[in-house]
Design a protein around this motif. Structure first.
Motif, PDB file in Angstrom:
ATOM      1  N   SER A   1     -57.758 -45.252  42.601  1.00 50.63           N
ATOM      2  CA  SER A   1     -58.667 -44.104  42.509  1.00 50.63           C
ATOM      3  C   SER A   1     -58.457 -43.152  43.673  1.00 50.63           C
ATOM      4  N   TRP A   2     -58.258 -43.712  44.871  1.00 48.06           N
ATOM      5  CA  TRP A   2     -58.003 -42.865  46.046  1.00 48.06           C
ATOM      6  C   TRP A   2     -56.700 -42.087  45.859  1.00 48.06           C
ATOM      7  N   ARG A   3     -55.686 -42.735  45.288  1.00 46.10           N
ATOM      8  CA  ARG A   3     -54.418 -42.035  45.043  1.00 46.10           C
ATOM      9  C   ARG A   3     -54.626 -40.876  44.062  1.00 46.10           C
ATOM     10  N   LEU A   4     -55.410 -41.097  43.012  1.00 40.86           N
ATOM     11  CA  LEU A   4     -55.697 -40.017  42.060  1.00 40.86           C
ATOM     12  C   LEU A   4     -56.417 -38.874  42.755  1.00 40.86           C
ATOM     13  N   GLN A   5     -57.335 -39.212  43.650  1.00 39.79           N
ATOM     14  CA  GLN A   5     -58.064 -38.180  44.396  1.00 39.79           C
ATOM     15  C   GLN A   5     -57.111 -37.341  45.238  1.00 39.79           C
ATOM     16  N   GLN A   6     -56.065 -37.969  45.799  1.00 43.70           N
ATOM     17  CA  GLN A   6     -55.094 -37.234  46.608  1.00 43.70           C
ATOM     18  C   GLN A   6     -54.184 -36.365  45.747  1.00 43.70           C
ATOM     19  N   LEU A   7     -54.004 -36.756  44.486  1.00 40.32           N
ATOM     20  CA  LEU A   7     -53.125 -36.001  43.599  1.00 40.32           C
ATOM     21  C   LEU A   7     -53.745 -34.680  43.143  1.00 40.32           C
ATOM     22  N   ILE A   8     -55.073 -34.656  43.074  1.00 40.56           N
ATOM     23  CA  ILE A   8     -55.778 -33.455  42.624  1.00 40.56           C
ATOM     24  C   ILE A   8     -55.812 -32.421  43.750  1.00 40.56           C
ATOM     25  N   PRO A   9     -55.574 -31.139  43.451  1.00 41.40           N
ATOM     26  CA  PRO A   9     -55.714 -30.102  44.491  1.00 41.40           C
ATOM     27  C   PRO A   9     -57.077 -30.183  45.165  1.00 41.40           C
ATOM     28  N   GLN A  10     -57.091 -30.095  46.490  1.00 39.11           N
ATOM     29  CA  GLN A  10     -58.326 -30.309  47.255  1.00 39.11           C
ATOM     30  C   GLN A  10     -59.441 -29.363  46.840  1.00 39.11           C
ATOM     31  N   GLU A  11     -59.076 -28.155  46.444  1.00 33.88           N
ATOM     32  CA  GLU A  11     -60.115 -27.183  46.085  1.00 33.88           C
ATOM     33  C   GLU A  11     -60.822 -27.527  44.776  1.00 33.88           C
ATOM     34  N   LYS A  12     -60.277 -28.503  44.018  1.00 34.82           N
ATOM     35  CA  LYS A  12     -60.888 -28.887  42.737  1.00 34.82           C
ATOM     36  C   LYS A  12     -61.999 -29.913  42.918  1.00 34.82           C
ATOM     37  N   ASN A  13     -62.104 -30.484  44.129  1.00 37.88           N
ATOM     38  CA  ASN A  13     -63.246 -31.329  44.498  1.00 37.88           C
ATOM     39  C   ASN A  13     -63.470 -32.513  43.559  1.00 37.88           C
ATOM     40  N   LEU A  14     -62.446 -33.356  43.387  1.00 35.65           N
ATOM     41  CA  LEU A  14     -62.628 -34.610  42.660  1.00 35.65           C
ATOM     42  C   LEU A  14     -63.155 -35.646  43.649  1.00 35.65           C
ATOM     43  N   SER A  15     -64.386 -36.098  43.437  1.00 37.65           N
ATOM     44  CA  SER A  15     -64.989 -37.066  44.352  1.00 37.65           C
ATOM     45  C   SER A  15     -64.378 -38.445  44.130  1.00 37.65           C
ATOM     46  N   PHE A  16     -64.541 -39.322  45.127  1.00 39.97           N
ATOM     47  CA  PHE A  16     -64.010 -40.678  45.030  1.00 39.97           C
ATOM     48  C   PHE A  16     -64.699 -41.440  43.901  1.00 39.97           C
ATOM     49  N   ILE A  17     -65.995 -41.235  43.718  1.00 37.36           N
ATOM     50  CA  ILE A  17     -66.734 -41.894  42.644  1.00 37.36           C
ATOM     51  C   ILE A  17     -66.223 -41.422  41.281  1.00 37.36           C
TER      52      ILE A  17
ATOM     53  N   ARG B   1     -59.200 -31.621  33.249  1.00 31.90           N
ATOM     54  CA  ARG B   1     -59.168 -30.200  32.880  1.00 31.90           C
ATOM     55  C   ARG B   1     -60.573 -29.668  32.616  1.00 31.90           C
ATOM     56  N   GLU B   2     -61.394 -30.491  31.928  1.00 29.29           N
ATOM     57  CA  GLU B   2     -62.731 -30.044  31.557  1.00 29.29           C
ATOM     58  C   GLU B   2     -63.701 -30.054  32.741  1.00 29.29           C
ATOM     59  N   ARG B   3     -63.657 -31.133  33.540  1.00 33.02           N
ATOM     60  CA  ARG B   3     -64.666 -31.328  34.580  1.00 33.02           C
ATOM     61  C   ARG B   3     -64.279 -30.743  35.925  1.00 33.02           C
ATOM     62  N   ASN B   4     -62.983 -30.704  36.219  1.00 36.88           N
ATOM     63  CA  ASN B   4     -62.546 -30.271  37.551  1.00 36.88           C
ATOM     64  C   ASN B   4     -61.796 -28.948  37.529  1.00 36.88           C
ATOM     65  N   ASN B   5     -61.787 -28.306  36.371  1.00 34.15           N
ATOM     66  CA  ASN B   5     -61.170 -26.991  36.237  1.00 34.15           C
ATOM     67  C   ASN B   5     -59.700 -26.997  36.661  1.00 34.15           C
ATOM     68  N   VAL B   6     -58.997 -28.088  36.315  1.00 31.76           N
ATOM     69  CA  VAL B   6     -57.568 -28.183  36.554  1.00 31.76           C
ATOM     70  C   VAL B   6     -56.860 -27.709  35.286  1.00 31.76           C
ATOM     71  N   SER B   7     -55.815 -26.911  35.419  1.00 36.78           N
ATOM     72  CA  SER B   7     -55.125 -26.409  34.236  1.00 36.78           C
ATOM     73  C   SER B   7     -54.590 -27.564  33.400  1.00 36.78           C
ATOM     74  N   GLY B   8     -54.465 -27.336  32.083  1.00 32.34           N
ATOM     75  CA  GLY B   8     -54.004 -28.386  31.187  1.00 32.34           C
ATOM     76  C   GLY B   8     -52.633 -28.907  31.565  1.00 32.34           C
ATOM     77  N   SER B   9     -51.736 -27.996  31.904  1.00 28.25           N
ATOM     78  CA  SER B   9     -50.372 -28.419  32.251  1.00 28.25           C
ATOM     79  C   SER B   9     -50.360 -29.208  33.556  1.00 28.25           C
ATOM     80  N   LEU B  10     -51.182 -28.798  34.538  1.00 23.39           N
ATOM     81  CA  LEU B  10     -51.215 -29.497  35.823  1.00 23.39           C
ATOM     82  C   LEU B  10     -51.867 -30.870  35.677  1.00 23.39           C
ATOM     83  N   SER B  11     -52.948 -30.956  34.905  1.00 26.04           N
ATOM     84  CA  SER B  11     -53.608 -32.254  34.731  1.00 26.04           C
ATOM     85  C   SER B  11     -52.669 -33.238  34.048  1.00 26.04           C
TER      86      SER B  11
END
Length: 318
Positions: free
Chosen positions: A55-71, A101-111
């Motif tokens: 889960s921590w690795r997934l959190q690091q993969l997401i752009p920081q500005e998208k604010n994916l929490s550890f939970i 894409r839906e919850r963290n506003n990450v583009s479909g291609s990037l997610s």
């Protein structure tokens, strides 16, 4: 249930029937009854740190500005584990991409690129440990040398796909040309997602190194957990030997033949570990290895409804 999933379940059941027809169930039950309870709890409990690190690795993969929490990252990992058990074609990972894409506003291609990179890192880390284990495995026959060559080749191709944009583009274009039309369309979509992945991850070398080291460490913990299963069953195989044999068994389970690898993985464990312990112990080890996929799915059941709704939305838009 689609036909492909039904056939995979039938094959899994058939293999298990063959395996357990050759094993006395009383011996299997006795192995679990006489197991080392302390090491059994420790080995099964490793599911928790493995999930947290993933889960921590997934959190690091997401752009920081998208604010994916550890939970939230834990919820995604556990929820996708449930869907991967009940839906075909690793739909849990696809739903995870759609959810981001839906919850963290990450583009479909990037997610999708993030999920592809995550799975690629897992596979390459597994292959890396497998190659290391095979190279130092003391009793290699012709079969083991052949597997060493094949898996090393797969590792090299995988590294080239991740590291070379030109090689990856050529690989997917050639694959799409020789593949059936339906598969060719998926390969072209994969090529575009792979390009996105290259652009995103190779722009940040520090992040790339962090994810790579983390993935290798996560898979070391996976293989350590399997070795601790062996200790918990009061059996023994050298840890170095297990670094070769357990990845080979996991790779056998990844073949698209059975349900969640059940059957093929069990048969591979019995075959590869026969120099160290008997069939009943290897069958018990197979059940424990299946628990590695089952336990996260059970823990993720509270998130099933949310993830199923996400998967349904994905199917409606594709």
């Amino acid at each position: 249930m689609n036909l492909k999933r039904f056939i995979s379940i039938v094959i899994s059941v058939a293999i298990l029937i063959i395996i357990y027809s050759q094993i006395e169930l009383t011996k299997l039950l006795a192995i679990f009854k006489n197991c080392d309870l302390f090491w059994m709890i420790i080995s099964l409990g490793m599911v928790i740190p493995l999930t947290l690190f993933t889960s921590w690795r997934l959190q690091q993969l997401i752009p920081q500005e998208k604010n994916l929490s550890f939970i939230e990252a834990n919820r995604l990992i556990l929820g996708s584990s449930v869907l991967n058990m009940v839906l075909p074609s690793k739909m849990g990972d696809i739903a995870k991409a759609y959810f981001m894409r839906e919850r963290n506003n990450v583009s479909g291609s990037l997610s999708l690129a993030i999920v592809i990179f995550e799975k690629a890192c897992d596979l390459l880390s597994l292959l890396l440990w497998c190659v290391f284990g095979l190279l130092v495995y003391p009793a290699k026959d012709h079969l083991f040398w052949l597997m060493t060559i094949i898996i090393t080749g797969g590792l090299i191709i995988g590294i080239l796909l991740l590291s070379s944009h030109q090689f990856a583009d050529l690989f997917f274009k050639l694959s799409a040309k020789i593949a059936p039309r339906k598969l060719a369309k998926k390969l072209n979509n994969m090529r575009l997602a792979w390009q996105e992945m290259h652009h995103y991850f190779w722009d940040n070398k520090q992040q790339l190194l962090l994810i790579t080291v983390t993935s290798i460490f996560i898979w070391f913990l996976h293989l350590l957990q399997i070795w601790l299963f062996i200790i918990a069953l009061k059996a023994y195989a050298p840890f170095i030997a297990s670094l070769a044999l357990s990845p080979l068994s996991i790779l056998a389970g990844l073949l698209p033949l059975t349900f969640a690898g059940v059957g093929t993985r069990d048969a591979a464990l019995i075959f590869f570990y026969q120099p160290y312990f008997n069939q009943a112990t290897a069958a018990a080890l197979g059940l424990l290895c299946t628990s590695r996929y089952f336990l996260p799915a059970v823990i993720g059941l509270p998130f099933l409804g949310q993830m199923l709704a996400t998967a349904k939305k994905f199917n409606q838009t594709n």
